[in-house]
Design a protein around this motif. Structure first.
Motif, mmCIF file in Angstrom:
data_model
loop_
_atom_site.group_PDB
_atom_site.id
_atom_site.type_symbol
_atom_site.label_atom_id
_atom_site.label_comp_id
_atom_site.label_asym_id
_atom_site.label_seq_id
_atom_site.Cartn_x
_atom_site.Cartn_y
_atom_site.Cartn_z
ATOM 1 N N VAL A 147 -4.702 -21.977 4.846
ATOM 2 C CA VAL A 147 -3.936 -22.341 3.657
ATOM 3 C C VAL A 147 -3.441 -23.766 3.835
ATOM 4 O O VAL A 147 -2.684 -24.060 4.762
ATOM 5 N N MET A 149 -1.142 -26.543 2.533
ATOM 6 C CA MET A 149 0.052 -26.648 1.701
ATOM 7 C C MET A 149 0.355 -28.109 1.390
ATOM 8 O O MET A 149 0.856 -28.847 2.228
ATOM 9 N N VAL A 164 -3.839 -30.624 -6.026
ATOM 10 C CA VAL A 164 -3.353 -29.274 -5.771
ATOM 11 C C VAL A 164 -3.214 -28.481 -7.059
ATOM 12 O O VAL A 164 -3.641 -27.323 -7.141
ATOM 13 N N THR A 165 -2.620 -29.083 -8.079
ATOM 14 C CA THR A 165 -2.390 -28.355 -9.329
ATOM 15 C C THR A 165 -3.702 -27.864 -9.937
ATOM 16 O O THR A 165 -3.789 -26.742 -10.443
ATOM 17 N N ARG A 168 -5.618 -25.230 -6.966
ATOM 18 C CA ARG A 168 -4.967 -24.087 -6.332
ATOM 19 C C ARG A 168 -5.377 -22.789 -7.024
ATOM 20 O O ARG A 168 -5.948 -22.794 -8.112
ATOM 21 N N GLY A 169 -5.084 -21.674 -6.376
ATOM 22 C CA GLY A 169 -5.330 -20.379 -6.997
ATOM 23 C C GLY A 169 -6.752 -19.884 -6.902
ATOM 24 O O GLY A 169 -7.132 -18.929 -7.579
ATOM 25 N N THR A 206 -2.491 -24.804 -1.919
ATOM 26 C CA THR A 206 -1.265 -24.479 -2.623
ATOM 27 C C THR A 206 -0.291 -25.636 -2.453
ATOM 28 O O THR A 206 -0.591 -26.634 -1.805
ATOM 29 N N THR A 207 0.875 -25.496 -3.049
ATOM 30 C CA THR A 207 1.892 -26.535 -2.930
ATOM 31 C C THR A 207 2.588 -26.436 -1.581
ATOM 32 O O THR A 207 2.502 -25.418 -0.893
ATOM 33 N N PHE A 228 3.583 -19.864 -5.854
ATOM 34 C CA PHE A 228 3.385 -20.069 -4.417
ATOM 35 C C PHE A 228 3.102 -18.736 -3.730
ATOM 36 O O PHE A 228 2.172 -18.620 -2.915
ATOM 37 N N ASP A 231 -0.403 -17.549 -4.413
ATOM 38 C CA ASP A 231 -1.409 -18.225 -3.584
ATOM 39 C C ASP A 231 -1.441 -17.641 -2.177
ATOM 40 O O ASP A 231 -2.519 -17.453 -1.588
#
Length: 242
Positions: A147, A149, A164-165, A168-169, A206-207, A228, A231
């Protein structure tokens, strides 16, 4: 005109990596990292901050760099962002003791404001210099999923800039011949002491938990925390870690 400052020395961490079996041992890697001068950040930091967690873990979580408290205590994710991460892991059905935590950069980069030391994001050159430690860690821990971050961790893990935006997911496969072949992890990781290389870990972006701490509106903060956790749950389900 003032004289130009000499460029900082950044030979990279590979010179300090242990060899042989020690290169696949997390404790040996952590001991070797104490002497690392792969970039200039070691000079101002209190100490190297390597990792915490089991030497074998299905999930590896990678952050950006240690913060002020981590630099003083010598352990990653022990400050406010670490406490939030523990809450998110718990909400995702994961024990913080069951995941391996590390950072893309092992020394604290900061700027001084009076008596305070304020976080300063590492440059791409710092990420590159520190990359041998991260690749060695992943090889030693042999996770199923990594992961990443935040954008700095994403760049380190995937070997390219990330959004990231937008990314992600979902689960990213580090196929040697595929879209993520630039990743330094795409060659796979060793399985125990067996020499053949196994499938490389999969990646979830992810963030960074510190980004959630900067969200002021309660509803927005709760939504960001829930995303978060989603994720982390995706990564956990993919790794079979719950």
């Amino acid at each position: 005109m003032s004289p130009r400052r000499p460029a900082p020395e950044r030979p990279g961490a590979q010179e300090w990596l242990p060899r042989g079996r020690a290169a696949r041992d997390v404790d040996a890697l952590a001991r070797a990292a104490r002497d690392c001068h792969g970039c200039e950040l070691w000079a101002d930091a209190t100490q190297v901050v390597f990792s915490r967690g089991p030497e074998r873990a299905r999930l590896v979580l990678v952050g950006e760099q240690p913060g002020d408290r981590e630099d003083r205590e010598g352990e990653p994710f022990v400050g406010p962002a670490g406490r939030l991460l523990d809450e998110a892991l718990d909400a995702a059905g994961l024990s913080a003791d069951a995941v391996y935590l590390t950072n893309a950069v092992k020394h604290f980069r900061f700027e001084e404001r009076g008596k305070r030391r304020l976080h300063k994001s590492p440059d791409v050159a710092h990420v590159r210099a520190c990359l041998p430690w991260l690749t060695a860690e992943v090889a030693a821990v042999a996770p199923r999923v990594v992961v990443a971050m935040g954008a700095t961790a994403g760049r380190a893990v995937l070997g390219r800039p990330v959004r990231v935006t937008a990314e992600r997911g979902r689960v990213l496969d580090l196929d040697v011949e595929g879209a993520e072949s630039a990743s330094p992890l795409s060659q796979g990781v060793p399985d125990g002491d067996r020499p053949p290389r196994q499938r490389p870990p999969r990646v979830v972006l992810t963030t960074h938990p510190s980004a959630l701490l900067r969200v002021r509106e309660r509803a927005e903060r709760e939504a960001a925390f829930a995303a978060f956790v989603d994720d982390l749950r995706l990564a956990s389900d993919t790794a079979g870690a719950r």
